[in-house]
Design a protein around this motif. Structure first.
Motif, mmCIF file in Angstrom:
data_model
loop_
_atom_site.group_PDB
_atom_site.id
_atom_site.type_symbol
_atom_site.label_atom_id
_atom_site.label_comp_id
_atom_site.label_asym_id
_atom_site.label_seq_id
_atom_site.Cartn_x
_atom_site.Cartn_y
_atom_site.Cartn_z
ATOM 1 N N GLU A 1 0.855 -1.190 0.000
ATOM 2 C CA GLU A 1 0.000 0.000 0.000
ATOM 3 C C GLU A 1 0.887 1.233 0.000
ATOM 4 O O GLU A 1 2.058 1.172 0.401
ATOM 5 C CB GLU A 1 -0.926 0.021 1.234
ATOM 6 C CG GLU A 1 -1.933 -1.114 1.240
ATOM 7 C CD GLU A 1 -2.944 -1.050 2.388
ATOM 8 O OE1 GLU A 1 -2.961 -0.057 3.148
ATOM 9 O OE2 GLU A 1 -3.722 -2.012 2.513
ATOM 10 N N GLY B 1 -8.358 -0.244 -6.536
ATOM 11 C CA GLY B 1 -7.896 -0.626 -5.209
ATOM 12 C C GLY B 1 -6.408 -0.884 -5.130
ATOM 13 O O GLY B 1 -5.815 -0.819 -4.067
ATOM 14 N N TYR C 1 -6.051 1.892 -1.016
ATOM 15 C CA TYR C 1 -6.090 1.698 0.434
ATOM 16 C C TYR C 1 -5.198 2.727 1.114
ATOM 17 O O TYR C 1 -4.284 3.280 0.505
ATOM 18 C CB TYR C 1 -5.726 0.257 0.786
ATOM 19 C CG TYR C 1 -6.794 -0.701 0.316
ATOM 20 C CD1 TYR C 1 -7.929 -0.925 1.091
ATOM 21 C CD2 TYR C 1 -6.713 -1.315 -0.920
ATOM 22 C CE1 TYR C 1 -8.945 -1.764 0.645
ATOM 23 C CE2 TYR C 1 -7.717 -2.157 -1.377
ATOM 24 C CZ TYR C 1 -8.830 -2.372 -0.590
ATOM 25 O OH TYR C 1 -9.839 -3.194 -1.043
ATOM 26 N N GLY D 1 -5.029 1.346 -9.064
ATOM 27 C CA GLY D 1 -6.240 1.974 -8.525
ATOM 28 C C GLY D 1 -6.442 3.369 -9.090
ATOM 29 O O GLY D 1 -5.500 4.148 -9.172
ATOM 30 N N PHE E 1 -10.285 4.237 -6.162
ATOM 31 C CA PHE E 1 -9.869 4.180 -4.760
ATOM 32 C C PHE E 1 -8.584 3.376 -4.620
ATOM 33 O O PHE E 1 -8.240 2.562 -5.473
ATOM 34 C CB PHE E 1 -10.977 3.585 -3.877
ATOM 35 C CG PHE E 1 -11.115 2.075 -3.988
ATOM 36 C CD1 PHE E 1 -10.394 1.226 -3.156
ATOM 37 C CD2 PHE E 1 -11.963 1.505 -4.922
ATOM 38 C CE1 PHE E 1 -10.517 -0.150 -3.257
ATOM 39 C CE2 PHE E 1 -12.093 0.123 -5.032
ATOM 40 C CZ PHE E 1 -11.365 -0.704 -4.196
ATOM 41 N N LYS F 1 -10.420 2.228 2.708
ATOM 42 C CA LYS F 1 -10.267 2.774 1.364
ATOM 43 C C LYS F 1 -10.299 4.300 1.403
ATOM 44 O O LYS F 1 -10.906 4.891 2.294
ATOM 45 C CB LYS F 1 -11.407 2.293 0.468
ATOM 46 C CG LYS F 1 -11.473 0.800 0.295
ATOM 47 C CD LYS F 1 -12.707 0.407 -0.500
ATOM 48 C CE LYS F 1 -12.817 -1.110 -0.610
ATOM 49 N NZ LYS F 1 -14.044 -1.489 -1.325
#
Length: 162
Positions: free
Chosen positions: A58, A111, A121, A116, A119, A129
């Motif tokens: 992330e 994601g 994370y 993404g 959205f 999110k």
């Protein structure tokens, strides 16, 4: 010349996601576009040499892909490993392929810290999110490619028809 579309490989059924799975996008237009030769498939992370499976990653500290591109944010794995350079290389590879193939559009899995666009994370690995772009989506947009998430395929169909 028909409009070409850069597509996340996982949406095309390739088992390239971090967890070793695919996330096929089942829509009749996909087969039409494939038959017309419009689709150009890439997994940005794999193009940068990342393996499958791999730890989830992330963008840290609720940052966005644009900030990673600017050098002010990092991409980290759940293990704590910094994979920013790999994600930057992945974005560079996707932009290069889009340019080489003449892709005006991209259809990317939402994601992902790479793909993404609706959205991503928030960097806490808690499942929260936030609206924003991953690194590849941000790079493609900056390069003038129109990016659509897998949830926006109807919008892409309309856009191509214009």
């Amino acid at each position: 010349m028909q409009n070409k579309i850069l597509v996340s490989a996982c949406l095309m059924g390739h088992a390239v996601r971090y967890d070793g799975r695919a996330k096929p996008l089942l829509h009749p237009v996909i087969e039409t576009w494939r038959a017309e030769g419009r689709l150009v498939t890439i997994c940005p992370e794999m193009s940068a040499g990342m393996k499958v499976p791999r730890p989830p990653a992330e963008i840290a500290n609720a940052a966005f892909g644009e900030e990673v591109l600017a050098g002010t944010a990092r991409v980290v794995e759940l293990t704590g490993a910094d994979v920013t350079e790999e994600f930057l290389q992945a974005a560079e590879n996707a932009v290069a392929l889009a340019r080489q193939a003449g892709c005006r559009y991209a259809l990317l899995i939402d994601g992902s810290p790479s793909c993404g666009s609706g959205f991503i994370y928030d960097g806490t690995f808690s499942g929260r999110k936030q609206a924003g772009n991953g690194v590849t989506a941000a790079a493609l947009k900056a390069a003038g490619v129109e990016v659509f998430s897998d949830h926006e395929i109807e919008r892409l169909i309309e856009r191509i028809a214009q």
